[in-house]
Scaffold this motif. Structure first.
Motif, PDB file in Angstrom:
ATOM      1  N   ASN A  96     -29.840  25.640  55.908  1.00  0.00           N
ATOM      2  CA  ASN A  96     -30.018  24.688  55.240  1.00  0.00           C
ATOM      3  C   ASN A  96     -29.301  23.334  55.668  1.00  0.00           C
ATOM      4  O   ASN A  96     -29.897  22.380  55.409  1.00  0.00           O
ATOM      5  CB  ASN A  96     -29.703  25.038  53.731  1.00  0.00           C
ATOM      6  N   TYR A 100     -32.850  23.701  59.200  1.00  0.00           N
ATOM      7  CA  TYR A 100     -33.755  23.064  58.667  1.00  0.00           C
ATOM      8  C   TYR A 100     -33.948  21.229  58.988  1.00  0.00           C
ATOM      9  O   TYR A 100     -34.888  20.952  59.353  1.00  0.00           O
ATOM     10  CB  TYR A 100     -33.915  22.957  57.171  1.00  0.00           C
ATOM     11  N   THR A 120     -44.883  22.465  55.530  1.00  0.00           N
ATOM     12  CA  THR A 120     -43.805  23.033  54.839  1.00  0.00           C
ATOM     13  C   THR A 120     -44.361  23.259  53.350  1.00  0.00           C
ATOM     14  O   THR A 120     -43.356  23.783  52.598  1.00  0.00           O
ATOM     15  CB  THR A 120     -42.612  21.678  54.609  1.00  0.00           C
ATOM     16  N   LEU A 123     -43.250  26.874  52.373  1.00  0.00           N
ATOM     17  CA  LEU A 123     -41.807  27.241  52.014  1.00  0.00           C
ATOM     18  C   LEU A 123     -41.703  28.173  50.995  1.00  0.00           C
ATOM     19  O   LEU A 123     -40.894  29.174  51.145  1.00  0.00           O
ATOM     20  CB  LEU A 123     -41.125  25.897  51.833  1.00  0.00           C
ATOM     21  N   ALA A 181     -38.472  25.346  60.846  1.00  0.00           N
ATOM     22  CA  ALA A 181     -37.566  24.685  59.617  1.00  0.00           C
ATOM     23  C   ALA A 181     -38.140  25.431  58.583  1.00  0.00           C
ATOM     24  O   ALA A 181     -37.131  25.707  57.853  1.00  0.00           O
ATOM     25  CB  ALA A 181     -38.017  23.362  59.640  1.00  0.00           C
ATOM     26  N   ALA A 185     -35.042  27.389  56.447  1.00  0.00           N
ATOM     27  CA  ALA A 185     -34.726  27.180  55.029  1.00  0.00           C
ATOM     28  C   ALA A 185     -34.724  28.238  54.013  1.00  0.00           C
ATOM     29  O   ALA A 185     -34.192  28.527  53.215  1.00  0.00           O
ATOM     30  CB  ALA A 185     -35.641  25.749  54.593  1.00  0.00           C
TER      31      ALA A 185
END
Length: 309
Positions: A96, A100, A120, A123, A181, A185
C-alpha cells in the motif's frame, strides 16, 4: 405482542443514525480515494511534460502520511504492535505504501486518469480473490467466472485503447503497471486486515506509514526535485500524501465500523465513476462514452462477483 419501550426506540434510532453516518463516511472515503488518480497525474505530469518523479511522489506521500501518523499515535497513546504483527504490517507497507502508488504514478504518466479508473475498478474483485487464496476463504465457481469476465473486459478495453491510439492490438506497459498496482494494493489490504482486529482499523494505516518512515523520509529528502515544479503538481502531491494515504482511511474505516462492512463496502463501486468525473475539472479530460461504458461493465462484474463470493 408488547410495544417497544422508549429505551428500545432510542437504541433503534441511534443505530439507524450510526448506519446512515457510516454510509456517508464510506462515500466520503471512496470519493477521497477516487481523486487519487487525477491528483497523482497532476503530481507526476505526463511523459511529455513531467513534473515530480514517480519515486519522489511515492516516498514523499508516504513520508508526509508517516509524520502525521506519528503525531496521531503519540496523541492517542497507541500501544506498539506485538512482535507477530510486524510481518503483516511490513507486507502492507510494500503493497500500500510503496507498490501501489509507485506503479500507479508511473502508469499515469502515459495513460489518462479515466483509463486508469477502468483498470483499477477491478480492485474489490482482486482483493476478494487474494483473500480467498491467502486466507483460504472459499469462493463459489460463479465468483471466479466473474473475476475472469472482469479481467477480460479490462484487457479488451486496454487493447481497444491501444488500437485507437495507433499502437496496434497490444497491451501497453502502463496497463501492466496498473494491474501490478491493483495486485499490490490487494495484498496490502489483506495483510492490513490481519492485524486490524487487534490494532484498530484507524491505527493500522498509521502504523503502516510510521513503519515506512525511516526509509521514506530520507528517500524523499534525497529525491527532492532540483528543477522548478508547477504549483498544481505540488497540490496533487499534498493531496495524495494527506488525504489518499492518510485521512481517507480515517473516514473509510470509521464508516465501516459504524455502518457495517458489508453495507458500506458497496460504496467502493462508486470509485471509478468519481475518478472519471474528477478528471474532467482537474485534468480537462473529456467524458468518454466508451470509457464510461467499460467502467459500468467492470463494476457490474464486481457486483455480481461479490454476491457470489
Amino acid at each position: 405482542m408488547t410495544a417497544p419501550s422508549l429505551a428500545q426506540r432510542g437504541t433503534e434510532r441511534s443505530t439507524q443514525r450510526d448506519e446512515t453516518l457510516g454510509l456517508w463516511l464510506g462515500v466520503l472515503g471512496v470519493a477521497i480515494f477516487a481523486i487519487t488518480l487525477p491528483a497523482t497525474r497532476l503530481a507526476t505530469g505526463t511523459a511529455a511534460q513531467p513534473q515530480l518523479s514517480p519515486w519522489f511522489v511515492t516516498v514523499g506521500r508516504a513520508a508526509l502520511a508517516g509524520l502525521l501518523s506519528a503525531v496521531f499515535l503519540l496523541a492517542t497513546r497507541s500501544p506498539r504492535p506485538q512482535a507477530h504483527q510486524w510481518k503483516p504490517l511490513a507486507l502492507a507497507v510494500l503493497g500500500n505504501a510503496i507498490g501501489y502508488p509507485l506503479l500507479l504514478a508511473y502508469a499515469l504518466r502515459t495513460v489518462t486518469a479515466s483509463h486508469a479508473a477502468v483498470v483499477t475498478a477491478l480492485l474489490p474483485l482482486v482483493t476478494a480473490a487474494v483473500a480467498a487464496l491467502v486466507l483460504h476463504q472459499r469462493a463459489r465457481a460463479g465468483f471466479w467466472v466473474c473475476a475472469v469476465l472482469g479481467s477480460t473486459l479490462v484487457v479488451a478495453f486496454s487493447l481497444l485503447r491501444g488500437w485507437q491510439q495507433g499502437h496496434g492490438f497490444g497491451l501497453e506497459a502502463a496497463d501492466l503497471l496498473l494491474v501490478g498496482a491493483v495486485v499490490a494494493a490487494s495484498v496490502g489490504y489483506i495483510q492490513g486486515a490481519k492485524v486490524t482486529p487487534a490494532l484498530g482499523a484507524e491505527r493500522v494505516i498509521c502504523w503502516v506509514c510510521l513503519t515506512a518512515l525511516p526509509f521514506t523520509l530520507p528517500a524523499a529528502l534525497w529525491l527532492w526535485p532540483a528543477q522548478p515544479v508547477a504549483l498544481s503538481a505540488w497540490a496533487g502531491f499534498v493531496y495524495v500524501g494527506v488525504f489518499s494515504m492518510w485521512a481517507g482511511f480515517f473516514a473509510w474505516y470509521r464508516g465501516l465500523a459504524l455502518g457495517g462492512a458489508l453495507r458500506v463496502s458497496q460504496t467502493q463501486l462508486l470509485q471509478p465513476f468519481f475518478s472519471i468525473l474528477a478528471a474532467i475539472p482537474l485534468l480537462g479530460e473529456p467524458l468518454d462514452v466508451v470509457t464510461l461504458g467499460f467502467a459500468v461493465a467492470v463494476v457490474a462484474t464486481v457486483v455480481v462477483g461479490k454476491k457470489l463470493s
